[in-house]
Structures are given as structure tokens and as C-alpha cells.
Write an enzyme that holds these catalytic residues in place. Structure first.
Site, PDB file in Angstrom:
ATOM      1  N   SER A   1       6.634   0.050  10.006  1.00  7.41           N
ATOM      2  CA  SER A   1       5.261   0.124   9.504  1.00  7.41           C
ATOM      3  C   SER A   1       5.050   1.499   8.890  1.00  7.41           C
ATOM      4  CB  SER A   1       4.286  -0.071  10.672  1.00  7.41           C
ATOM      5  OG  SER A   1       2.991   0.373  10.300  1.00  7.41           O
TER       6      SER A   1
ATOM      7  N   GLY B   1      11.129  -2.481   5.542  1.00 11.14           N
ATOM      8  CA  GLY B   1      10.399  -3.752   5.648  1.00 11.14           C
ATOM      9  C   GLY B   1       9.909  -4.183   4.275  1.00 11.14           C
ATOM     10  N   HIS B   2       9.258  -3.264   3.565  1.00 11.86           N
ATOM     11  CA  HIS B   2       8.815  -3.566   2.202  1.00 11.86           C
ATOM     12  C   HIS B   2      10.016  -3.928   1.322  1.00 11.86           C
ATOM     13  CE1 HIS B   2       5.571  -0.572   3.415  1.00 11.86           C
ATOM     14  NE2 HIS B   2       4.840  -1.590   3.039  1.00 11.86           N
TER      15      HIS B   2
ATOM     16  N   MET C   1       0.837  -1.206   0.000  1.00  8.68           N
ATOM     17  CA  MET C   1       0.000   0.000   0.000  1.00  8.68           C
ATOM     18  C   MET C   1       0.869   1.252   0.000  1.00  8.68           C
ATOM     19  SD  MET C   1      -3.443  -0.937   2.029  1.00  8.68           S
ATOM     20  CE  MET C   1      -2.830  -0.727   3.687  1.00  8.68           C
TER      21      MET C   1
HETATM   22  P1  AMP Z   1       1.477  -2.893   3.495  1.00  6.55           P
HETATM   23  O1  AMP Z   1       2.010  -1.862   2.558  1.00  6.55           O
HETATM   24  O2  AMP Z   1       1.446  -2.467   4.924  1.00  6.55           O
HETATM   25  O3  AMP Z   1       0.184  -3.527   3.016  1.00  6.55           O
HETATM   26  O4  AMP Z   1       2.540  -4.078   3.477  1.00  6.55           O
HETATM   27  C1  AMP Z   1       2.909  -4.718   2.277  1.00  6.55           C
HETATM   28  C2  AMP Z   1       3.693  -5.949   2.602  1.00  6.55           C
HETATM   29  O5  AMP Z   1       4.870  -5.595   3.325  1.00  6.55           O
HETATM   30  C3  AMP Z   1       2.906  -6.914   3.494  1.00  6.55           C
HETATM   31  O6  AMP Z   1       3.161  -8.245   3.074  1.00  6.55           O
HETATM   32  C4  AMP Z   1       3.489  -6.651   4.857  1.00  6.55           C
HETATM   33  O7  AMP Z   1       3.405  -7.755   5.724  1.00  6.55           O
HETATM   34  C5  AMP Z   1       4.941  -6.357   4.501  1.00  6.55           C
HETATM   35  N1  AMP Z   1       5.561  -5.602   5.599  1.00  6.55           N
HETATM   36  C6  AMP Z   1       5.140  -4.445   6.151  1.00  6.55           C
HETATM   37  N2  AMP Z   1       5.941  -4.082   7.174  1.00  6.55           N
HETATM   38  C7  AMP Z   1       6.897  -5.040   7.270  1.00  6.55           C
HETATM   39  C8  AMP Z   1       8.023  -5.252   8.129  1.00  6.55           C
HETATM   40  N3  AMP Z   1       8.325  -4.408   9.117  1.00  6.55           N
HETATM   41  N4  AMP Z   1       8.784  -6.349   7.921  1.00  6.55           N
HETATM   42  C9  AMP Z   1       8.474  -7.228   6.934  1.00  6.55           C
HETATM   43  N5  AMP Z   1       7.448  -7.098   6.100  1.00  6.55           N
HETATM   44  C10 AMP Z   1       6.660  -6.017   6.257  1.00  6.55           C
END
Ligand code: AMP
Length: 282
Positions: free
Chosen positions: A187, A36-37, A30
Site C-alpha cells: 500500500s 501492487g500497482h 493515486m
Molecule cells: P491507489 O493508488 O491506492 O488508489 O490504488 C490504485 C489501484 O491499485 C487500485 O485498484 C488498488 O486496488 C490497486 N492496488 C493497490 N495496492 C494493491 C496491492 N497490494 N495489490 C493489488 N492491487 C493493489
């Protein structure tokens, strides 16, 4: 790196990659990207002929309109980070492009009991929205492998159930949680924390880490209570839920011996910002 906005252009891009027999690694996001991403993206780059990423704030998985309105967006930075990481194509559609018939859900996904507990209970409709967008993205991108972060531990189980019930041919690759030096799980929502809230936020992981040690000579309930009490004692923090569950079924365990894979999943309000994290016990 190609920036693709329309479903038609994406279909053309994917058709060409398939014709060239190139494997596709896909990371749905998103946006408001952080390390992390990028850890998922780097793995997708390493393990496939081409890595594709989607950047789309999916309205159908938000059950709180304020959360959707305040969700951080910084597309230009995102694209720069993705290009630097070696991504070949990013799909960043508008809401209308993704949902030409509107965002009302037309299909009820079979997501199993894993979708009923924890996030499923506190965010009604959330996982149906996640399944809807990820399924649509899988249909368009047709990835060989898709990478998901264990920060959203429950989401991985739910995606696996969706993939099975919809007969999607894709390998789901779970990736470890990436943390800041002080332990806070990275995050996009961390950007919404005030200075004081950010300073206190590592208290979540500190409590979780301490509880692993504590669990060696305490039962499940005592361990659970210890984490909740410790975090609730921090100013502005309130635990929404902390469940100690079987890592496969996501159903609560009462004794450590009930499973060889036990995970504690937590959601904490830090002020108005909802943070999630988890820790493995066994
Ligand atoms: P999001 O943009 O929050 O929907 O996250 C996209 C992807 O990145 C999802 O698979 C999340 O689990 C992963 N993700 C987000 N934060 C982290 C993190 N700190 N470590 C590993 N993966 C992450």
C-alpha cells in the site's frame, strides 16, 4: 511514454488510438506506486494494444484532510516505473484540470447497498468521490478494460455498480492482492509507518490467514472475534472494523453456509495509518 497533463491533450491522444482501432487497458491510481500497482499495469500492458495509467490524488474521495495532506507523492519515481513496465501514456492532471468547476459533487451516483457498509460507513462520501473520479476518467480515456486491485475489495463492487448505473461500456478486471514477503498487503500508505509499526504490520495478514484455518471448526462470530482480539493485542494497532460478508452483496453473513463466496474485510489503524486488507473464506 507520453506524459499528458491536460484533458484536451488526453482527448486527442485517445481519439487517435480509437481511430487506429487500438484497444486501451487503463489503470487508475493515486501514485506513490509499488509492485501492487505494477502488477495491474503489467496485466494491462499484456492484454491490450496500449496501456494507460492515471496518477491523480483525488481530493473528493478523502474524508480526512490530514490523510489527503500526508498522502505520499513521488511523481518522478512513478513515471520511471510506468515507462519501464511498458506503459504508453500516463495522465497526471492537476486538481483544477480535473475539476474546472470546483470539487463540489454535482451528481449523486447510484452505488447500491455495497457502498453503504464498511468503508461506506466509516468514510462518508468516499465512494461518491471514487465514483466521480473514475467515471470522469472513464469518459476521457474510454478504456476497453480497466484494472482494479482486490486489496480494495469493496471498491470493485462499487465501481461495477457505477458502471452499470451510468451505462459505461468497459470490462472491469479484478486483480489479486500483491503482498510483501512478510505478508503485508502493499500500500502507498505503508511508507508512512514507523519502523516499529512496519515490523508489526504483518500481524494483520497473520491473523487473517490463521482465521481461515480457525473458521473450519468455528462459526462466523467466533472467527470474527478471534481476528479482532488478535490484532488489537498488537501494540499501536486497533481494528476499525472487521466484517465477514457475502463477496457479491458485501452484506454480513452469520453462517458460513449462507454463501459460496465469503470474504473478510478489515481496516486497522496502525498508529495513525489506516491499513486495509481482506481474505477469502469460501
Ligand atoms: P491507489 O493508488 O491506492 O488508489 O490504488 C490504485 C489501484 O491499485 C487500485 O485498484 C488498488 O486496488 C490497486 N492496488 C493497490 N495496492 C494493491 C496491492 N497490494 N495489490 C493489488 N492491487 C493493489
Amino acid at each position: 511514454m507520453e506524459i499528458i497533463r491536460s484533458v484536451g491533450n488526453l482527448a486527442d491522444y485517445v481519439a487517435k488510438a480509437k481511430a487506429d482501432h487500438r484497444s486501451i487497458g487503463f489503470v487508475p491510481t493515486m501514485g506513490a506506486l509499488h509492485d501492487g500497482h505494477i502488477s495491474l499495469v503489467e496485466r494491462a500492458v499484456r492484454e491490450n494494444d496500449l496501456a494507460m495509467v492515471s496518477v491523480f490524488v483525488n481530493p473528493t474521495q478523502f474524508n480526512n484532510p490530514t490523510d489527503l495532506a500526508t498522502y505520499p507523492r513521488k511523481e518522478e519515481d512513478d513515471f520511471r516505473m510506468l515507462a519501464e513496465a511498458g506503459v504508453k501514456a500516463v495522465f497526471a492532471p492537476t486538481v483544477d484540470e480535473m475539476y474546472p468547476r470546483g470539487t463540489a459533487r454535482e451528481h449523486e451516483y447510484k452505488l447500491g447497498s455495497a457502498a453503504e457498509v464498511m468503508e461506506g460507513k466509516f468514510r462518508p462520501g468516499h465512494f461518491q468521490g471514487v465514483a466521480q473520479v473514475v467515471h470522469r476518467l472513464f469518459e476521457l480515456v474510454r478504456p476497453d478494460r480497466a484494472y482494479f486491485g482486490e486489496k480494495d475489495f469493496q471498491q470493485i463492487a462499487v465501481i461495477r455498480n457505477m458502471v452499470e448505473s451510468e451505462h459505461v461500456d468497459v470490462e472491469i478486471v479484478p486483480c489479486p492482492i500483491k503482498r510483501a514477503a512478510d505478508g503485508l498487503a502493499l500500500s502507498s500508505r505503508n511508507a508512512l509507518l514507523s519502523e516499529d509499526q512496519r515490523r508489526r504490520a504483518p500481524g494483520i495478514y497473520e491473523a487473517l490467514s490463521a482465521s481461515v484455518e480457525y473458521s473450519r471448526d468455528h462459526g462466523v462470530k467466533a472467527t470474527r472475534d478471534m481476528v479482532v482480539d488478535r490484532i488489537n493485542a498488537i501494540p499501536e494497532m486497533e481494528v476499525e472494523y472487521f466484517e465477514i460478508v457475502d463477496g457479491r452483496t458485501l452484506l454480513p453473513v452469520e453462517e458460513w453456509e449462507e454463501s459460496d463466496f465469503v470474504v473478510g474485510c478489515i481496516t486497522v489503524y496502525n498508529g495513525c495509518v489506516r491499513l486495509i486488507d481482506n481474505i477469502r473464506y469460501r
